[in-house]
Scaffold this motif. Structure first.
Motif, PDB file in Angstrom:
ATOM      1  N   ILE A   1       0.822  -1.219   0.000  1.00  0.00           N
ATOM      2  CA  ILE A   1       0.000   0.000   0.000  1.00  0.00           C
ATOM      3  C   ILE A   1       0.855   1.269   0.000  1.00  0.00           C
ATOM      4  O   ILE A   1       0.629   2.184  -0.786  1.00  0.00           O
ATOM      5  N   ASP A   2       1.875   1.316   0.851  1.00  0.00           N
ATOM      6  CA  ASP A   2       2.643   2.562   0.973  1.00  0.00           C
ATOM      7  C   ASP A   2       3.392   2.925  -0.307  1.00  0.00           C
ATOM      8  O   ASP A   2       3.571   4.096  -0.614  1.00  0.00           O
ATOM      9  N   LYS A   3       3.820   1.927  -1.063  1.00  0.00           N
ATOM     10  CA  LYS A   3       4.580   2.222  -2.288  1.00  0.00           C
ATOM     11  C   LYS A   3       3.690   2.455  -3.499  1.00  0.00           C
ATOM     12  O   LYS A   3       4.090   3.124  -4.458  1.00  0.00           O
ATOM     13  N   SER A   4       2.505   1.873  -3.513  1.00  0.00           N
ATOM     14  CA  SER A   4       1.698   1.882  -4.729  1.00  0.00           C
ATOM     15  C   SER A   4       0.513   2.837  -4.640  1.00  0.00           C
ATOM     16  O   SER A   4      -0.195   3.042  -5.628  1.00  0.00           O
ATOM     17  N   LYS A   5       0.327   3.453  -3.475  1.00  0.00           N
ATOM     18  CA  LYS A   5      -0.832   4.326  -3.279  1.00  0.00           C
ATOM     19  C   LYS A   5      -0.881   5.459  -4.313  1.00  0.00           C
ATOM     20  O   LYS A   5       0.069   6.238  -4.438  1.00  0.00           O
TER      21      LYS A   5
END
Lengths: 121, 121, 121, 121
Positions: free
Chosen positions: D108-112
């Motif tokens: 989630i944190d990288k692809s948000k």
């Protein structure tokens, strides 16, 4: 059957004129043209959906099936030419360069008689 | 960009030699080649999967993206040429005939500036 | 193999949550999702590009090939579920209605043992 | 729209019965079914060929366009179910496992808020 003398450049100009006369260039984004190539490729493929490989080769012996197959193949290449026009691609050049890449990926001695993908050779 | 002088016939011979040297003609049924055109078309399309239309046109401004796009387009046309070889199709002829059919399906006065399919014009 | 008890509704909610957590709904236009289904379908098809029909059935006997095939099939259906979410489609309903249409297009007595398209039956 | 209560297992049995009654299982090799999924996906995509992303979302506001889109989406999933039947795949299982893989590929944190492919994150 030997192809008669059309160059890709002549064919590109023919399809460009067709789109311009109809004011269709506005719809010819690269995204839409890539979709269109894929849609036409699928229509070609549909002709061979339920046959096996040997049967697929015989399908074009029938003249009405042949006509349909030729039309679908033409549609694929027509959109490829429209794409080349819009993206300003020298298609002969791109094909020759890609054939060079393929020759490196698939050396004759390793790939002879094998359908394996280059990364498993 | 004007295409340099390759004729379709020359390109067809180049790709035929490539397949023959590798003894790949045995895999080149019309069914398999139609699938291959479709698979390569999908790889081209993937480059434009998440962009919108205007953005798709700019994507090829970047030289590494352009290279990838040109390679994928080349792959589509290479398999179309292999297909023409195997099915014994004069591709220039087929394209010109199909452009004639398209001109009848899409008369300029009815289709100008419209993306509608011929059967709804 | 009997499918365990998931309903389409449960699966739709799982994939919806995945897209929402990543703020991907902005990319999930129906056009982009239709392209995505097609791209994933092509990746599944690529697994069977050079084999013939009987060989294709045996391909999944190998466990690593099976895993890859299952992943590609899952990707197709995942995007179909995302599409149903975005277009607000009751997918079970749509499938049951379409099966009803297919039953009318392909009456058992006319279509038994034949792969012909309904308009040629 | 919440999907009514069909499980994938029930839908798989419905489509299996349809093929068996018509003696079509002989045509349902995995190669042919993978092609069929791709062909139907392309027909769905064709509905969105010339529109841009925002327009594609509005297309299903029209009830006759919606009906056509729902039918095409259903066809994709019907063939995916036939494929699961023939390859003996628990589709719910495959989807859940693939969602797990996707969660690792796209933290989630990288692809948000980003549409980048996992290998460029």
């Amino acid at each position: 059957m030997p192809d008669h003398v059309s160059t890709l450049e002549e064919l590109k100009q023919t399809v460009a004129a067709f789109a311009e006369e109809r004011e269709w260039v506005q719809y010819h984004s690269l995204k839409n043209l890539a979709m269109s190539i894929s849609i036409e490729a699928s229509e070609l493929m549909e002709r061979f959906q339920w046959v096996d490989n040997p049967e697929s080769n015989k399908l074009v012996d029938d003249s009405s099936a042949r006509q349909a197959v030729e039309d679908e193949l033409a549609d694929v290449v027509i959109y490829a030419l429209q794409f080349a026009n819009r993206a300003n691609i020298d298609l002969s050049d791109a094909i020759e360069r890609k054939m060079g890449i393929n020759a490196i990926k698939y050396p004759i001695d390793k790939s002879k008689g094998r359908s394996d993908k280059y990364d498993t050779l």
